[in-house]
Motif scaffolding. Sequence first.
Motif, PDB file in Angstrom:
ATOM      1  N   ALA A 379       0.823  -1.212   0.000  1.00 19.30           N
ATOM      2  CA  ALA A 379       0.000   0.000   0.000  1.00 19.30           C
ATOM      3  C   ALA A 379       0.852   1.255   0.000  1.00 19.30           C
ATOM      4  O   ALA A 379       0.470   2.280  -0.579  1.00 19.30           O
ATOM      5  CB  ALA A 379      -0.922   0.005   1.213  1.00 19.30           C
ATOM      6  N   ALA A 380       2.042   1.182   0.601  1.00 18.77           N
ATOM      7  CA  ALA A 380       2.911   2.355   0.681  1.00 18.77           C
ATOM      8  C   ALA A 380       3.401   2.813  -0.682  1.00 18.77           C
ATOM      9  O   ALA A 380       3.796   3.969  -0.845  1.00 18.77           O
ATOM     10  CB  ALA A 380       4.102   2.065   1.589  1.00 18.77           C
ATOM     11  N   VAL A 381       3.399   1.934  -1.679  1.00 22.12           N
ATOM     12  CA  VAL A 381       3.834   2.327  -3.024  1.00 22.12           C
ATOM     13  C   VAL A 381       2.645   2.441  -3.983  1.00 22.12           C
ATOM     14  O   VAL A 381       2.824   2.479  -5.199  1.00 22.12           O
ATOM     15  CB  VAL A 381       4.872   1.323  -3.585  1.00 22.12           C
ATOM     16  CG1 VAL A 381       6.146   1.384  -2.775  1.00 22.12           C
ATOM     17  CG2 VAL A 381       4.314  -0.089  -3.641  1.00 22.12           C
ATOM     18  N   GLY A 382       1.434   2.491  -3.434  1.00 24.24           N
ATOM     19  CA  GLY A 382       0.250   2.694  -4.266  1.00 24.24           C
ATOM     20  C   GLY A 382      -0.323   1.428  -4.847  1.00 24.24           C
ATOM     21  O   GLY A 382      -1.068   1.488  -5.839  1.00 24.24           O
ATOM     22  N   GLY A 383      -0.012   0.274  -4.266  1.00 27.05           N
ATOM     23  CA  GLY A 383      -0.541  -0.986  -4.776  1.00 27.05           C
ATOM     24  C   GLY A 383      -1.600  -1.572  -3.871  1.00 27.05           C
ATOM     25  O   GLY A 383      -2.040  -0.949  -2.907  1.00 27.05           O
ATOM     26  N   GLN A 384      -2.025  -2.785  -4.208  1.00 28.66           N
ATOM     27  CA  GLN A 384      -3.045  -3.486  -3.438  1.00 28.66           C
ATOM     28  C   GLN A 384      -2.508  -4.851  -3.044  1.00 28.66           C
ATOM     29  O   GLN A 384      -1.823  -5.512  -3.829  1.00 28.66           O
ATOM     30  CB  GLN A 384      -4.327  -3.675  -4.247  1.00 28.66           C
ATOM     31  CG  GLN A 384      -5.060  -2.379  -4.559  1.00 28.66           C
ATOM     32  CD  GLN A 384      -6.286  -2.648  -5.409  1.00 28.66           C
ATOM     33  OE1 GLN A 384      -6.237  -3.424  -6.364  1.00 28.66           O
ATOM     34  NE2 GLN A 384      -7.390  -2.016  -5.062  1.00 28.66           N
ATOM     35  N   ALA A 385      -2.847  -5.262  -1.852  1.00 30.13           N
ATOM     36  CA  ALA A 385      -2.496  -6.594  -1.378  1.00 30.13           C
ATOM     37  C   ALA A 385      -3.775  -7.288  -0.931  1.00 30.13           C
ATOM     38  O   ALA A 385      -4.553  -6.724  -0.155  1.00 30.13           O
ATOM     39  CB  ALA A 385      -1.491  -6.516  -0.233  1.00 30.13           C
ATOM     40  N   ARG A 386      -3.993  -8.505  -1.419  1.00 31.93           N
ATOM     41  CA  ARG A 386      -5.205  -9.250  -1.093  1.00 31.93           C
ATOM     42  C   ARG A 386      -4.811 -10.653  -0.628  1.00 31.93           C
ATOM     43  O   ARG A 386      -4.037 -11.341  -1.292  1.00 31.93           O
ATOM     44  CB  ARG A 386      -6.109  -9.328  -2.312  1.00 31.93           C
ATOM     45  CG  ARG A 386      -7.495  -9.880  -2.037  1.00 31.93           C
ATOM     46  CD  ARG A 386      -8.304  -9.946  -3.314  1.00 31.93           C
ATOM     47  NE  ARG A 386      -8.442  -8.636  -3.914  1.00 31.93           N
ATOM     48  CZ  ARG A 386      -9.423  -7.782  -3.625  1.00 31.93           C
ATOM     49  NH1 ARG A 386     -10.338  -8.121  -2.734  1.00 31.93           N
ATOM     50  NH2 ARG A 386      -9.495  -6.611  -4.218  1.00 31.93           N
ATOM     51  N   VAL A 387      -5.361 -11.042   0.520  1.00 35.39           N
ATOM     52  CA  VAL A 387      -5.046 -12.349   1.100  1.00 35.39           C
ATOM     53  C   VAL A 387      -6.333 -13.164   1.186  1.00 35.39           C
ATOM     54  O   VAL A 387      -7.310 -12.724   1.803  1.00 35.39           O
ATOM     55  CB  VAL A 387      -4.404 -12.214   2.493  1.00 35.39           C
ATOM     56  CG1 VAL A 387      -4.083 -13.588   3.075  1.00 35.39           C
ATOM     57  CG2 VAL A 387      -3.142 -11.371   2.417  1.00 35.39           C
ATOM     58  N   ARG A 388      -6.344 -14.339   0.570  1.00 36.39           N
ATOM     59  CA  ARG A 388      -7.476 -15.260   0.653  1.00 36.39           C
ATOM     60  C   ARG A 388      -6.971 -16.569   1.250  1.00 36.39           C
ATOM     61  O   ARG A 388      -5.933 -17.092   0.825  1.00 36.39           O
ATOM     62  CB  ARG A 388      -8.075 -15.533  -0.724  1.00 36.39           C
ATOM     63  CG  ARG A 388      -8.747 -14.346  -1.386  1.00 36.39           C
ATOM     64  CD  ARG A 388      -9.432 -14.795  -2.680  1.00 36.39           C
ATOM     65  NE  ARG A 388     -10.085 -13.673  -3.347  1.00 36.39           N
ATOM     66  CZ  ARG A 388      -9.530 -12.932  -4.281  1.00 36.39           C
ATOM     67  NH1 ARG A 388      -8.283 -13.182  -4.639  1.00 36.39           N
ATOM     68  NH2 ARG A 388     -10.197 -11.942  -4.835  1.00 36.39           N
ATOM     69  N   SER A 389      -7.722 -17.090   2.198  1.00 32.54           N
ATOM     70  CA  SER A 389      -7.299 -18.334   2.835  1.00 32.54           C
ATOM     71  C   SER A 389      -8.509 -19.201   3.131  1.00 32.54           C
ATOM     72  O   SER A 389      -9.507 -18.722   3.689  1.00 32.54           O
ATOM     73  CB  SER A 389      -6.527 -18.034   4.131  1.00 32.54           C
ATOM     74  OG  SER A 389      -5.982 -19.226   4.658  1.00 32.54           O
ATOM     75  N   THR A 390      -8.435 -20.473   2.736  1.00 35.02           N
ATOM     76  CA  THR A 390      -9.481 -21.458   3.013  1.00 35.02           C
ATOM     77  C   THR A 390      -8.800 -22.731   3.520  1.00 35.02           C
ATOM     78  O   THR A 390      -7.576 -22.787   3.663  1.00 35.02           O
ATOM     79  CB  THR A 390     -10.299 -21.773   1.742  1.00 35.02           C
ATOM     80  OG1 THR A 390      -9.452 -22.448   0.810  1.00 35.02           O
ATOM     81  CG2 THR A 390     -10.818 -20.482   1.107  1.00 35.02           C
ATOM     82  N   ARG A 391      -9.606 -23.783   3.755  1.00 30.91           N
ATOM     83  CA  ARG A 391      -9.038 -25.054   4.208  1.00 30.91           C
ATOM     84  C   ARG A 391      -8.187 -25.712   3.127  1.00 30.91           C
ATOM     85  O   ARG A 391      -7.402 -26.619   3.399  1.00 30.91           O
ATOM     86  CB  ARG A 391     -10.156 -26.005   4.635  1.00 30.91           C
ATOM     87  CG  ARG A 391     -10.889 -25.559   5.896  1.00 30.91           C
ATOM     88  CD  ARG A 391     -11.843 -26.638   6.364  1.00 30.91           C
ATOM     89  NE  ARG A 391     -12.529 -26.248   7.586  1.00 30.91           N
ATOM     90  CZ  ARG A 391     -13.690 -25.644   7.616  1.00 30.91           C
ATOM     91  NH1 ARG A 391     -14.304 -25.342   6.473  1.00 30.91           N
ATOM     92  NH2 ARG A 391     -14.250 -25.314   8.758  1.00 30.91           N
ATOM     93  N   ARG A 392      -8.358 -25.268   1.882  1.00 31.51           N
ATOM     94  CA  ARG A 392      -7.598 -25.858   0.789  1.00 31.51           C
ATOM     95  C   ARG A 392      -6.287 -25.124   0.520  1.00 31.51           C
ATOM     96  O   ARG A 392      -5.531 -25.521  -0.368  1.00 31.51           O
ATOM     97  CB  ARG A 392      -8.444 -25.867  -0.492  1.00 31.51           C
ATOM     98  CG  ARG A 392      -9.682 -26.752  -0.389  1.00 31.51           C
ATOM     99  CD  ARG A 392     -10.354 -26.871  -1.744  1.00 31.51           C
ATOM    100  NE  ARG A 392     -10.803 -25.574  -2.217  1.00 31.51           N
ATOM    101  CZ  ARG A 392     -11.991 -25.044  -1.916  1.00 31.51           C
ATOM    102  NH1 ARG A 392     -12.827 -25.709  -1.115  1.00 31.51           N
ATOM    103  NH2 ARG A 392     -12.335 -23.877  -2.393  1.00 31.51           N
ATOM    104  N   GLY A 393      -6.050 -24.042   1.251  1.00 30.61           N
ATOM    105  CA  GLY A 393      -4.791 -23.336   1.064  1.00 30.61           C
ATOM    106  C   GLY A 393      -4.954 -21.820   1.136  1.00 30.61           C
ATOM    107  O   GLY A 393      -6.037 -21.292   1.399  1.00 30.61           O
ATOM    108  N   THR A 394      -3.848 -21.110   0.879  1.00 35.08           N
ATOM    109  CA  THR A 394      -3.803 -19.654   0.993  1.00 35.08           C
ATOM    110  C   THR A 394      -3.234 -19.063  -0.291  1.00 35.08           C
ATOM    111  O   THR A 394      -2.291 -19.628  -0.875  1.00 35.08           O
ATOM    112  CB  THR A 394      -2.940 -19.211   2.186  1.00 35.08           C
ATOM    113  OG1 THR A 394      -3.475 -19.789   3.385  1.00 35.08           O
ATOM    114  CG2 THR A 394      -2.909 -17.697   2.320  1.00 35.08           C
ATOM    115  N   ALA A 395      -3.819 -17.961  -0.717  1.00 36.71           N
ATOM    116  CA  ALA A 395      -3.322 -17.242  -1.896  1.00 36.71           C
ATOM    117  C   ALA A 395      -3.120 -15.778  -1.528  1.00 36.71           C
ATOM    118  O   ALA A 395      -4.035 -15.128  -1.010  1.00 36.71           O
ATOM    119  CB  ALA A 395      -4.294 -17.360  -3.061  1.00 36.71           C
TER     120      ALA A 395
END
Length: 404
Positions: A379-395
Motif C-alpha cells: 500500500a505504501a507504493v500505491g498498490g493493493q495486497a489481497r489475502v485469501r485463505s481457506t481449508r484448501r490453502g492460501t493465496a
Amino acid sequence: MAAEVATTGMLTIPPDSTFFSRERVERILAFVIAVGCAVLGLQSLFHAIGSTQEDHGWNLVLTFVTFGPLVLMIAAGVAGRFYRPLAAAFAIIFPLVLICWPIATAGREASATAEPWIWYLLNVATVATALAFPLLLQYLWCALVPVLYGVVRLIQIGADVTSVIQVSRQVVYAIILAVVMIMIGWMLRLLAERLDRTREDAVRSYAAAAAADAVEQERISVAALMHDSVLAALIAAERASTPRERDLAVGMARDALTRLANADREAEEGPDEPVEPTFIVDGIRAAAAEHDVDIDVRIAVDQRAQPLPGRVARALALAAAQAVVNAIEHAGGAGLHAEVTADDRRVVVRIVDAGDGFDVQAVPEDRLGISGSIVARVAAVGGQARVRSTRRGTAVELRWEYTR
C-alpha cells in the motif's frame, strides 16, 4: 472458512492550480484603473485643448502638469510596473492644480453651464489613491478632492444660490462615485487576502499530513524490517536442528544485523531507477532459497510490459518474499508456487500454497507478517495486497498498476 482482506494506499498530491491572490488582484486593479483613467483622461484632454475658461499660458502649464503624470500612471498601470508611485504623484498633483484654478481663471468670463476640463478628472484623482494610499487616506481623498473642486468652482462662477446648488450636486455625485470605487477595490483585496489565507492554511495542513504520512511510512518500514529480518532470524535459530539449518539461521542473523545497521540510511529502499518485472522473480526465488526450498515460479511477462520504479519493484519483491516465508513456516511449503504476470497496464504477483489455511480476520494486529510486511508495504507504493485463505490453502495476491 474463507476470509479476505484487501487494502489500497496512496498519497494523493493535489494538482497544481492557480490561486486568486492579493498580488493578482493588485495587477488587475491597476490595469482596470488605467483603462478607466485613459477614457476619462481623453475626454478631459479634448476639453482642455483650446479651453477659454483659463488664461492661455495657464492652460498650457496646467495641461502639461496634469496630463504628463496621468499618461505615465496609465502606462505604468497597463504595464503592471511602478504604478504605485506614479498614481500617488498624480493624486497629489491634481489637488495642487485645483488650487491654482482660481488664479488661472481670474478675470476670465465664466460659464456656469459648461463644466471645466478639471471636472472630468475628479474621480481619476480619487481612484488613483486606491493604488497608492492606505484605506483611510483613500476615503479622505474621496471627500477632499471633490470638495476642493466645489470651492474653486464657486470662486470661478460665483456663489449665488443656483451655482451653489449645481456645484453641490456635482460634488456629492463625485464623492459617491469615488466611495463606491474605493469600496470595490477594498472588497476585492479583502477577498484575495482571505483566499490567500485559506490557501496558506491548506498548504500547512497538507504539509502536516505529508509529514504524518512520512512518519507512518517509516514506521511501516521499521516494522517490516523487524519482522522480515530479526524475527525471522530468531525463529529460524529456534527451529534449527541440523548443521545446514543452523548455518542458514546464522546467515539470516548476519543479514538482519546488516539491515538494522543501515536502517538510518534507508539501505532497503535503494535507488528508484526502473527495473524489469523479472526483478520480482529473483526476489521470490532468493527468499525460497534461504529456506532451502526450490519454488516453482510461473512467469507471464508481456512484451509490452514496462519497467517498474525501483521502490515499487522492491516493495513487491519483499512482500512476495514474506508471503513465501509465511507459506514455508506455516504450511510447510505444501503446494507452494508463485505466479508473476505483467503487461502494459499492471503487475500481478500471486503466492499460493496448499496448506490448511487460516482465518485472516482473526490475525492479531500486532502480528506484522501480513499487515506490516505485505499489506502495508504494498500500500505504501500505491498498490493493493489481497489475502485469501481457506481449508484448501492460501493465496496472496499483490497488484500494482502503472500510472497513466
